[in-house]
Design an enzyme around this catalytic site. Structure first.
Site, PDB file in Angstrom:
ATOM      1  N   ASP A 206       0.861  -1.176   0.000  1.00  0.00           N
ATOM      2  CA  ASP A 206       0.000   0.000   0.000  1.00  0.00           C
ATOM      3  C   ASP A 206       0.908   1.240   0.000  1.00  0.00           C
ATOM      4  O   ASP A 206       2.133   1.148   0.094  1.00  0.00           O
ATOM      5  CB  ASP A 206      -0.978  -0.019   1.185  1.00  0.00           C
ATOM      6  CG  ASP A 206      -2.238   0.802   0.879  1.00  0.00           C
ATOM      7  OD1 ASP A 206      -2.167   1.720   0.017  1.00  0.00           O
ATOM      8  OD2 ASP A 206      -3.292   0.559   1.486  1.00  0.00           O
TER       9      ASP A 206
ATOM     10  N   GLU B 103     -10.847   6.847   3.595  1.00  0.00           N
ATOM     11  CA  GLU B 103      -9.846   6.321   4.540  1.00  0.00           C
ATOM     12  C   GLU B 103     -10.024   6.910   5.941  1.00  0.00           C
ATOM     13  O   GLU B 103     -11.148   7.111   6.400  1.00  0.00           O
ATOM     14  CB  GLU B 103      -8.441   6.521   3.966  1.00  0.00           C
ATOM     15  CG  GLU B 103      -8.280   5.774   2.634  1.00  0.00           C
ATOM     16  CD  GLU B 103      -6.854   5.734   2.119  1.00  0.00           C
ATOM     17  OE1 GLU B 103      -5.933   5.440   2.883  1.00  0.00           O
ATOM     18  OE2 GLU B 103      -6.659   5.992   0.912  1.00  0.00           O
TER      19      GLU B 103
HETATM   20  C1  BGC Z   1      -4.126   7.842  -0.620  1.00  0.00           C
HETATM   21  C2  BGC Z   1      -3.682   8.403  -1.906  1.00  0.00           C
HETATM   22  C3  BGC Z   1      -3.791   9.898  -1.727  1.00  0.00           C
HETATM   23  C4  BGC Z   1      -2.822  10.312  -0.629  1.00  0.00           C
HETATM   24  C5  BGC Z   1      -2.886  11.756  -0.328  1.00  0.00           C
HETATM   25  C6  BGC Z   1      -3.073   8.188   0.395  1.00  0.00           C
HETATM   26  O1  BGC Z   1      -3.298   7.553   1.617  1.00  0.00           O
HETATM   27  O2  BGC Z   1      -4.404   6.489  -0.767  1.00  0.00           O
HETATM   28  O3  BGC Z   1      -4.378   7.877  -2.969  1.00  0.00           O
HETATM   29  O4  BGC Z   1      -3.564  10.603  -2.892  1.00  0.00           O
HETATM   30  O5  BGC Z   1      -2.991   9.566   0.551  1.00  0.00           O
HETATM   31  O6  BGC Z   1      -1.901  12.100   0.608  1.00  0.00           O
HETATM   32  C1  BGC Z   2      -5.174   2.970   0.000  1.00  0.00           C
HETATM   33  C2  BGC Z   2      -5.354   1.972  -1.106  1.00  0.00           C
HETATM   34  C3  BGC Z   2      -5.118   2.622  -2.436  1.00  0.00           C
HETATM   35  C4  BGC Z   2      -3.759   3.279  -2.456  1.00  0.00           C
HETATM   36  C5  BGC Z   2      -3.455   3.994  -3.751  1.00  0.00           C
HETATM   37  C6  BGC Z   2      -3.887   3.733  -0.126  1.00  0.00           C
HETATM   38  O1  BGC Z   2      -3.842   4.778   0.795  1.00  0.00           O
HETATM   39  O2  BGC Z   2      -5.198   2.305   1.245  1.00  0.00           O
HETATM   40  O3  BGC Z   2      -6.642   1.408  -1.038  1.00  0.00           O
HETATM   41  O4  BGC Z   2      -5.232   1.671  -3.459  1.00  0.00           O
HETATM   42  O5  BGC Z   2      -3.679   4.216  -1.416  1.00  0.00           O
HETATM   43  O6  BGC Z   2      -4.161   5.146  -3.889  1.00  0.00           O
END
Ligand code: BGC
Ligand code: BGC
Length: 601
Positions: free
Chosen positions: A296, A494
């Site tokens: 991840d 998230e």
């Molecule tokens: C997300 C990303 C997002 C980023 C922003 C990550 O946890 O999954 O897709 O763009 O945080 O800081």
């Molecule tokens: C998330 C994933 C996601 C990745 C890419 C992470 O923060 O947990 O589900 O695929 O970011 O954006």
């Protein structure tokens, strides 16, 4: 022979093959090509294949040629320079690919994106209900169809890899990612997850232009964390882990899933990214997973304060590809990763055999996808993005996802010929609330996409003689023959969605009190990523519909309101009666509505 029958036959063969310890047939056939290519690769080139920088951190595309990255990703809400439209995405994806094809060995790049309810970062795509709503449909055939459309709209924008489906089994609705899981029940998650994989990849991952690599995530136990804390700790014994959280991965592997994403969370205090037993012994060994494992987002960084140690532990645990965004003050994190991994191999701390295994797994998928012959997207697919045919399938998903929790005095279906229909609540005319997180922007609160709000859908459905009044705060209720109140949660993704209090907002509660006082029958529609504590909202409503996060096709909601489709959705998780029931736990008395509840009219 029907395809369904053939499929069950194929699934049967898989079970037999897996039980006998044979390689799943989906992944055979490219060994010679893979080995021939591997034999020509330097250590740097192998490490390049294991490196997946985020689009936003590759400021100089020539780095793709220089370092021969195996993959790049789209962080939630990342966009190409210029306009957010399918043609510009396609152009950008082709440009990235052209740099990869200029590297010494010309190994094509595999680009991954969070196409989690449609290809949602791309504006103008169709947005499907989030997984929880699809769980309410109980309709694997429909989920497969929806994901096939997602595959078309993903490939059409130039990508061949979706970070989906999320096959989490969320146990506690305080978790901000509850809506990413189909259900609290592992069997339902398994069935719909497998259907989603077939929809994205086809019956087998292939060189067909609309076969898109699926990614089951997040392995494993992401939905079991204490108090539903995002990226938290799942505390349970191995039997419980295997019964509750592992089944969807068995099903995903049987359906031929080509990639699996590792979870941020820990199991009994050990970060999943460092758990060799689960990643290598169980997943790749016992379950026979032959695809590759992706980390991840910056997740290995959480293993310890020492980044090089994190690289060592995670790669040795079985991780094949590492997702690398910009770190605080570190624009080129990927250079540090590659350097560290190279040193670890030279120092003998990461065996070359482990590197070769990772690269083999990644290359095999690229051959399977036909990327070497056809590295660029078929532009014919681009024109289909957001088409009426695609939207019709999403509308069907919305219809089938609605769960009718109450319907007194035959409040539903509503007549299309009322004199005055009052629609209240700002959420009735808000596509962002309707779509939720992971829609154009990561949190779903940025740029708007194209779609039909519930209010617009109601207007399109009733007779021209019906007067519709819309008031966000419920002021305009005089002489109403019926009231439709739309309430709900603002969008989140998230950890931003983690909550300890799941009461309806004070504003929504007040809105319903106002609606009730008007005297006309009240139908309430709740837009939310999880069940909320309803308090007096049920008493104040004659009819109550849980609509989850339906996406762009609000017409599906109007279809059920006005009798064009009967409600058929069933609760994909129990609905709590009080705040002792946020975690699925029978010890605290019966829920407000049990798993599987759902009325019709
Ligand atoms: C997300 C990303 C997002 C980023 C922003 C990550 O946890 O999954 O897709 O763009 O945080 O800081
Ligand atoms: C998330 C994933 C996601 C990745 C890419 C992470 O923060 O947990 O589900 O695929 O970011 O954006």
């Amino acid at each position: 022979m029907t395809t369904a029958f053939m499929r069950s036959l194929v699934a049967g063969i898989f079970i037999v093959a897996a039980a006998a310890g044979h390689a799943a047939p989906l992944f055979s056939g490219h060994d010679e090509q893979v080995n021939a290519l591997l034999a020509q690769m330097t250590l740097d080139e192998k490490i390049g294949q294991m490196t997946q920088p985020d689009l936003a951190c590759v400021t100089n595309f020539a780095d793709i040629r220089t370092y021969a990255f195996g993959s790049m990703l789209n962080g939630g809400g990342d966009k190409p320079a210029g306009d957010n439209n399918p043609a510009n995405w396609l152009r950008t994806m082709n440009e990235l690919q052209s740099w990869a094809l200029r590297s010494r060995l010309k190994i094509p790049l595999l680009y991954g994106i969070d196409a989690v309810h449609g290809n949602n970062d791309v504006a103008g795509t169709v947005i499907f209900p989030h997984h929880l709503g699809l769980g309410a449909t109980r309709n694997a055939r429909l989920v497969e169809q929806a994901e096939h459309i997602t595959a078309l709209e993903t490939a059409g924008a130039g990508m061949r890899w979706a970070f989906a489906p999320c096959v989490t089994v969320p146990q506690d609705i305080r978790w901000g990612r509850t809506y990413e899981g189909y259900s609290s029940d592992p069997q339902l998650v398994s069935a719909l997850g497998a259907a989603a994989i077939r929809g994205l990849q086809g019956d087998a991952l292939s060189a067909k232009p609309d076969s898109v690599l699926a990614c089951a995530k997040h392995f494993v136990g992401d939905g079991g964390t204490l108090d539903g804390r995002d990226e938290g700790n799942t505390v349970c014994d191995e039997t419980a882990l295997r019964e509750l959280h592992l089944p969807p991965y068995r099903a995903a592997i049987r359906a031929g899933v080509g990639s699996i994403m590792v979870s941020y969370s820990s199991w009994n205090g050990l970060k999943m990214h460092a758990n060799k037993y689960l990643l290598t012994d169980v997943l790749k060994g016992e379950l026979g997973f032959q695809g590759f494992l992706v980390s991840d987002w910056a997740a290995i960084d959480q293993i310890s304060p020492d980044y090089k140690k994190d690289v060592e532990l995670s790669i040795n645990a079985g991780l094949d590809l590492v997702m690398i965004p910009k770190g605080p003050g570190k624009p080129n994190n990927y250079l540090e990763f590659m350097q560290d991994l190279k040193e670890l191999v030279t120092e003998g701390k990461v065996p070359v055999s482990r590197i070769d295994d990772a690269v083999r797994r990644i290359l095999r998928i690229k051959f399977q996808l036909g990327l070497f012959e056809n590295p660029y997207t078929d532009p014919a697919l681009t024109a289909q993005i957001g088409s009426p045919e695609h939207r019709a399938v999403a509308r069907e998903c919305v219809r089938e996802s609605l769960v009718l929790l109450k319907n007194d005095r035959h409040a539903l279906p509503l007549s299309k010929h009322l004199k005055h229909l009052a629609v209240i609540g700002a959420a009735a005319d808000d596509l962002k609330i309707q779509c939720g997180g992971w829609t154009v922007s990561w949190q779903g609160d940025g740029q708007l996409t194209r779609g039909t709000t519930i209010l617009a859908a109601i207007r399109q459905t009733v007779s021209p003689d019906t007067r519709i009044t819309f008031s966000p705060d419920g002021r305009d209720l005089k002489d109403a023959d019926a009231v439709i109140a739309v309430i709900g949660e603002p969008p989140y993704a998230e950890s931003y969605g983690d909550r300890t209090n799941l009461d309806l907002s004070a504003g929504d509660a007040a809105l319903l009190a106002t609606a009730r006082a008007a005297g006309a029958p009240v139908t309430t529609i709740l837009l939310s990523g999880r069940p909320l504590l309803l308090g007096s909202a049920l008493d104040q409503s004659d009819a109550f519909l849980a609509a989850w996060l339906p996406g762009t096709e609000g017409q599906g909601v109007a279809d059920v309101l006005f009798g064009d489709a009967k409600p058929t959705g069933k609760l994909p998780r129990p609905w709590p009666a009080n705040d002792h029931q946020f975690a699925v736990n029978r010890a605290f008395g019966p829920p407000r509505f049990p798993y599987g509840f759902g009325l019709t009219y």
